[in-house]
Design a protein around this motif. Sequence first.
Motif, PDB file in Angstrom:
ATOM      1  N   UNK A 176       0.840  -1.192   0.000  1.00 44.23           N
ATOM      2  CA  UNK A 176       0.000   0.000   0.000  1.00 44.23           C
ATOM      3  C   UNK A 176       0.873   1.239   0.000  1.00 44.23           C
ATOM      4  N   UNK A 177       0.646   2.123  -0.958  1.00 44.37           N
ATOM      5  CA  UNK A 177       1.428   3.343  -1.079  1.00 44.37           C
ATOM      6  C   UNK A 177       0.493   4.536  -1.013  1.00 44.37           C
ATOM      7  N   UNK A 178       0.868   5.511  -0.208  1.00 44.36           N
ATOM      8  CA  UNK A 178      -0.015   6.656  -0.018  1.00 44.36           C
ATOM      9  C   UNK A 178      -0.099   7.506  -1.271  1.00 44.36           C
ATOM     10  N   UNK A 179      -1.252   8.119  -1.492  1.00 41.44           N
ATOM     11  CA  UNK A 179      -1.410   9.067  -2.580  1.00 41.44           C
ATOM     12  C   UNK A 179      -0.822  10.391  -2.139  1.00 41.44           C
ATOM     13  N   UNK A 180       0.345  10.709  -2.675  1.00 42.97           N
ATOM     14  CA  UNK A 180       1.055  11.904  -2.254  1.00 42.97           C
ATOM     15  C   UNK A 180       1.486  12.692  -3.472  1.00 42.97           C
ATOM     16  N   UNK A 190       6.403   4.586  -0.637  1.00 39.31           N
ATOM     17  CA  UNK A 190       5.394   5.434   0.001  1.00 39.31           C
ATOM     18  C   UNK A 190       5.987   6.395   1.007  1.00 39.31           C
ATOM     19  N   UNK A 191       7.280   6.200   1.354  1.00 30.95           N
ATOM     20  CA  UNK A 191       7.926   7.121   2.286  1.00 30.95           C
ATOM     21  C   UNK A 191       8.422   8.347   1.529  1.00 30.95           C
ATOM     22  N   UNK A 192       8.102   9.528   2.054  1.00 31.97           N
ATOM     23  CA  UNK A 192       8.548  10.775   1.441  1.00 31.97           C
ATOM     24  C   UNK A 192       9.086  11.706   2.517  1.00 31.97           C
ATOM     25  N   UNK A 193      10.047  12.533   2.126  1.00 29.67           N
ATOM     26  CA  UNK A 193      10.632  13.480   3.071  1.00 29.67           C
ATOM     27  C   UNK A 193      11.339  14.590   2.311  1.00 29.67           C
TER      28      UNK A 193
END
Length: 258
Positions: free
Chosen positions: A31-35, A236-239
């Motif tokens: 599962x990957x967030x919608x970003x 899905x990790x963003x920074x």
Amino acid sequence: MSRRVIGISLALAGVSGIAVVADRTSEPPVAVQNTTLTATTTDDELGEDGGDMAVAAAHKPKEGEVVKGHRRILLVTYYTKSDCVIHPNYPTNPGGRSWTIRKGDQIIWRYNVTSKVAAVSDPGDNKFPHWGFVEDSECIGTSTGQDPKKYTVIENDKEVVRKTPPYPAGVAIPEHRNLSGRSQFDPFWVTVDWMHDRGAIPGTRHKMSHNATLRDAPNRFVIGNVYDKWEVRPTGKTEGGYAEVYVPSLHRWGWLQP
């Protein structure tokens, strides 16, 4: 050098410019967030990179915090004592790409991967890629010598301009310091996160719409180059404008500006 401004949307479905391909492996999709991310300045430009700079956050700068530049010269230039052949990626280098910096020209040393392999940059080329790896660092001679550079630091709630120490000429690269690069923070060296396994490979696939450097962490050391049209697998990790991905062509993990 011209600065390229690229706005890229990373919404995970129905986004123009990034292709989403159905997974065909036996791995369950992660599962990957919608970003949505916007890369206002690509990090594949030549210059004093973020190095070990913390990712910018929306806060009032603290006392002693550097808000522009670095306390130390991170990108030290050297003369080449023989031709240096640079590969965009190591140890896997798809397509066998390479270019050469000739004897007597300048090269930037960033860190050693092994006793022979070093991560370098080409100060004479502003095209992508200019970061890469020499497989025989014996081609790198001694430092050219660099004048102090300005940086801005918070002192007594004000921005104050200071200068770094200069870097002397005639110094060889550190031969016995592997996976460690110059830092602006005491003790002025920091470990490179070179090849860590981050677990199951994500099932979601994306096709890159531009070139990008691959970093060991947001705004840190370059560990590879990812080309336009290559597939990446976002976790899905963003920074700080960076996304964590797995790059199948390189068989490795890292962070890039999507």
